[in-house]
Enzyme design. Structure first.
Site, mmCIF file in Angstrom:
data_model
loop_
_atom_site.group_PDB
_atom_site.id
_atom_site.type_symbol
_atom_site.label_atom_id
_atom_site.label_comp_id
_atom_site.label_asym_id
_atom_site.label_seq_id
_atom_site.Cartn_x
_atom_site.Cartn_y
_atom_site.Cartn_z
ATOM 1 N N SER A 1 0.859 -1.192 0.000
ATOM 2 C CA SER A 1 0.000 0.000 0.000
ATOM 3 C C SER A 1 0.885 1.228 0.000
ATOM 4 C CB SER A 1 -0.896 0.017 1.252
ATOM 5 O OG SER A 1 -1.549 1.261 1.399
ATOM 6 N N TYR B 1 -1.589 0.813 10.583
ATOM 7 C CA TYR B 1 -1.585 0.328 9.207
ATOM 8 C C TYR B 1 -0.266 0.679 8.529
ATOM 9 C CZ TYR B 1 -3.491 -0.813 4.578
ATOM 10 O OH TYR B 1 -3.714 -1.372 3.350
#
Length: 262
Positions: free
Chosen positions: A148, A161
């Site tokens: 990501s 995250y």
């Protein structure tokens, strides 16, 4: 489900041309990747925890449904056994992952951080470690990890995250260095804003909050957009290694600049 797989092939048979395990296959980018590779004629083993969704995908696409939790050692061992009996793979696509919460570090929930690390990092490690002997043996193996842009640039409220995806990004880089001598291709695809069925909903736990993530954004990426990039990367000639692909919608110039209209 072993009985659904053509086990006439044996463990000693070389992997069928273009055969892949795709994790996270019950929804979003994983599901779209299964569809995309099947359209290319690949043999695809679709892996996720939700058996019913996998069975429906398999019935539609001809993929093999293999329900499993990528963080569970026994499930991972069973996956390797079943894939081996079905003829093996030359490509592993680690898409399973996700985010929980958007708390700042000062309010971090340990259980959310632990879950994100377990799924994004340890799940990727366990699948990769388990399939490496098979991928090395085929002579031209590929591992693709879906990370990501959260693993490339930190942002407020993304600490957990960010930490998990930074770790997965680092794991991918180390793997590339370690496995080049085995002619193993290691690819990283790092998407930015992708509007999928469940990602933001699972992260924020509220449909209204999830919709606000994409509010006013013209044409956020779709799961199919990312799946097309994954397909392109793994179907390129094997000597072509797309080390890292960052993909964002035009409206998202960076993690910190998103154009919203209306």
């Amino acid at each position: 489900m072993t009985e659904e797989i053509d086990i006439a092939r044996t463990a000693n048979t070389a992997p069928a041309a273009k055969a892949a395990v795709v994790t996270g296959a019950s929804t979003g980018i994983g599901e779209a990747t299964v569809r995309s590779l099947r359209q290319e004629g690949w043999t695809v083993f679709a892996v996720a925890r939700r058996a019913e969704r996998l069975d429906a995908l398999a019935a539609e696409t001809g993929a093999f449904a293999l329900p499993a939790d990528v963080t569970d050692d026994a499930d991972v061992a069973r996956l390797v056994e079943e894939v081996t009996r079905a003829g093996g793979i030359d490509t592993l696509i680690n898409i399973a992952g996700g985010a929980r919460g958007a708390d700042k570090v000062a309010e971090a929930k340990t259980e959310d951080w632990a879950w994100m690390y377990e799924v994004n990092v340890l799940g990727t490690m366990k699948l990769t470690r388990a399939f490496l002997p098979m991928l090395r043996a085929c002579g031209e193996g590929t591992v693709l990890n879906l990370t990501s842009t959260a693993g490339l640039s930190a942002y407020e409220g993304g600490g957990g995250y960010n930490a998990a995806k930074f770790a997965q990004h680092a794991l991918t880089g180390a793997l590339r260095l370690e496995e080049a001598e085995h002619n193993l291709r290691v690819i990283e695809v790092a998407p930015g804003m992708v509007q999928t069925e469940e990602f933001s909903l699972n992260r924020l736990g509220d449909a209204g909050a999830a919709e606000k993530v994409y509010a006013g954004v013209e044409k956020p990426l779709t799961a199919a957009d990312v799946a097309d990039v994954v397909r392109f990367a793994v179907t390129a000639p094997h000597h072509v290694n797309l080390d890292q692909i960052v993909i964002r919608p035009v409206a998202q110039a960076s993690n910190f600049k998103v154009i919203r209209k209306g």
